[in-house]
Design an enzyme around this catalytic site. Sequence first.
Site, mmCIF file in Angstrom:
data_model
loop_
_atom_site.group_PDB
_atom_site.id
_atom_site.type_symbol
_atom_site.label_atom_id
_atom_site.label_comp_id
_atom_site.label_asym_id
_atom_site.label_seq_id
_atom_site.Cartn_x
_atom_site.Cartn_y
_atom_site.Cartn_z
ATOM 1 N N VAL A 279 6.147 121.985 24.444
ATOM 2 C CA VAL A 279 6.926 123.224 24.347
ATOM 3 C C VAL A 279 7.463 123.532 25.738
ATOM 4 O O VAL A 279 6.688 123.639 26.700
ATOM 5 C CB VAL A 279 6.074 124.413 23.864
ATOM 6 C CG1 VAL A 279 6.958 125.642 23.661
ATOM 7 C CG2 VAL A 279 5.326 124.071 22.588
ATOM 8 N N PRO B 185 0.653 123.497 19.084
ATOM 9 C CA PRO B 185 1.945 122.910 19.465
ATOM 10 C C PRO B 185 1.760 121.655 20.327
ATOM 11 O O PRO B 185 0.768 121.493 21.033
ATOM 12 C CB PRO B 185 2.616 124.019 20.279
ATOM 13 C CG PRO B 185 1.771 125.246 20.093
ATOM 14 C CD PRO B 185 0.395 124.746 19.807
ATOM 15 N N GLY B 186 2.784 120.801 20.261
ATOM 16 C CA GLY B 186 2.902 119.697 21.206
ATOM 17 C C GLY B 186 3.725 120.161 22.398
ATOM 18 O O GLY B 186 3.491 121.249 22.939
ATOM 19 N N VAL C 56 -7.131 138.889 30.469
ATOM 20 C CA VAL C 56 -8.091 138.666 29.378
ATOM 21 C C VAL C 56 -9.447 138.189 29.889
ATOM 22 O O VAL C 56 -10.456 138.298 29.185
ATOM 23 C CB VAL C 56 -7.552 137.664 28.338
ATOM 24 C CG1 VAL C 56 -6.327 138.228 27.636
ATOM 25 C CG2 VAL C 56 -7.255 136.297 28.962
ATOM 26 N N TYR D 88 -8.378 120.955 30.515
ATOM 27 C CA TYR D 88 -7.493 121.705 29.621
ATOM 28 C C TYR D 88 -7.715 121.269 28.171
ATOM 29 O O TYR D 88 -7.802 122.113 27.266
ATOM 30 C CB TYR D 88 -6.031 121.492 30.010
ATOM 31 C CG TYR D 88 -5.062 122.124 29.046
ATOM 32 C CD1 TYR D 88 -4.959 123.508 28.935
ATOM 33 C CD2 TYR D 88 -4.244 121.333 28.225
ATOM 34 C CE1 TYR D 88 -4.078 124.091 28.042
ATOM 35 C CE2 TYR D 88 -3.365 121.913 27.329
ATOM 36 C CZ TYR D 88 -3.287 123.285 27.234
ATOM 37 O OH TYR D 88 -2.420 123.867 26.338
ATOM 38 N N ASN E 256 -2.735 134.394 22.468
ATOM 39 C CA ASN E 256 -1.797 133.449 23.077
ATOM 40 C C ASN E 256 -2.085 133.178 24.548
ATOM 41 O O ASN E 256 -1.737 132.109 25.054
ATOM 42 C CB ASN E 256 -0.374 133.993 22.923
ATOM 43 C CG ASN E 256 0.617 133.251 23.792
ATOM 44 O OD1 ASN E 256 0.988 132.126 23.510
ATOM 45 N ND2 ASN E 256 1.055 133.887 24.878
ATOM 46 N N PHE F 211 4.967 126.963 31.067
ATOM 47 C CA PHE F 211 3.670 126.283 31.031
ATOM 48 C C PHE F 211 3.572 125.194 32.097
ATOM 49 O O PHE F 211 2.618 125.157 32.891
ATOM 50 C CB PHE F 211 3.464 125.686 29.629
ATOM 51 C CG PHE F 211 2.212 124.863 29.464
ATOM 52 C CD1 PHE F 211 1.009 125.463 29.121
ATOM 53 C CD2 PHE F 211 2.244 123.486 29.632
ATOM 54 C CE1 PHE F 211 -0.145 124.703 28.951
ATOM 55 C CE2 PHE F 211 1.104 122.719 29.462
ATOM 56 C CZ PHE F 211 -0.100 123.323 29.132
ATOM 57 N N THR G 161 8.349 125.902 28.184
ATOM 58 C CA THR G 161 8.230 127.291 28.637
ATOM 59 C C THR G 161 7.882 127.226 30.122
ATOM 60 O O THR G 161 8.129 126.224 30.779
ATOM 61 C CB THR G 161 7.126 128.028 27.855
ATOM 62 O OG1 THR G 161 5.867 127.392 28.121
ATOM 63 C CG2 THR G 161 7.399 128.008 26.352
ATOM 64 N N ALA H 16 1.835 138.122 26.608
ATOM 65 C CA ALA H 16 3.088 138.351 25.882
ATOM 66 C C ALA H 16 4.325 138.429 26.761
ATOM 67 O O ALA H 16 5.423 138.617 26.239
ATOM 68 C CB ALA H 16 2.972 139.636 25.066
#
Length: 252
Positions: free
Chosen positions: A185, A182-183, A60, A152, A86, A189, A187, A9
């Site tokens: 994005v 999503p395609g 996680v 991935y 997420n 990423f 960020t 987050a």
Amino acid sequence: MKTAFITGATAGIGESCAHLFAKNGFRIVLNGRNPEKLKALTDVLVEKYNVPIIPVCFDVRDREAVRTAIEGLPAEVRGVDVLVNNAGLVLGVDKEHEGDLEEWDIVLDTNIKGLLNVTRLLVPYMVERGTGHIINIGSIAGDAAYAGGSVYCASKAAVKALTDGLRIDLVDTPLRVTNIKPGLVETNFSITRFHGDKAAADKVYQGIRPLTGDDVAEVVYWTATAPSHIQIAEVLLLPTHQATAGVVYRKG
């Protein structure tokens, strides 16, 4: 007060989700790996929206850390109303026969096992309460492989299968399960993928207006707040000039 538990987050889609759910009066269980970023975001959300924010700092991939954090939550919080799985990433653009095995472990353990760790430990509380919504952040990459992304893509194909399987397993309960795919994005990423090379990351979005984390968060919130008799099973979310993972129109 409803509760949303959001993994990964402290940046990107997860951070946008945290803001949107908090803005709409949700108590937020805020997960991230970096304690400084987690505290900074917690402070911002509390000040801006005046809602309870519960930071839980863990990776996680670390099952025992996940268990400790969840079991340490107050009883009224453990049965969350919305779980947004997420946390996820990709590292590198290597061909499958040339890839870094250790990087693959990180990607697979985060995107698949990490999602399972959180889901396995939280969903029983949701079942016990008889309410809840699990929203997994998948990807268009889970629909078809593309060059330099096979591992991935495989991880996000697994997210689709796990989402569908959980929906089947919970069909006799009031719980809902959604896969958001999503395609492009923009960020952090791609910066992570290119190991901090911002110039390389920027090229991914050249000539096209990509989605933002806020765009994806709006769709996440929309699925979470649909009437209880409606289960939005899957959403494929693309920029206007993207047709598939590999078919993109770029101006100039």
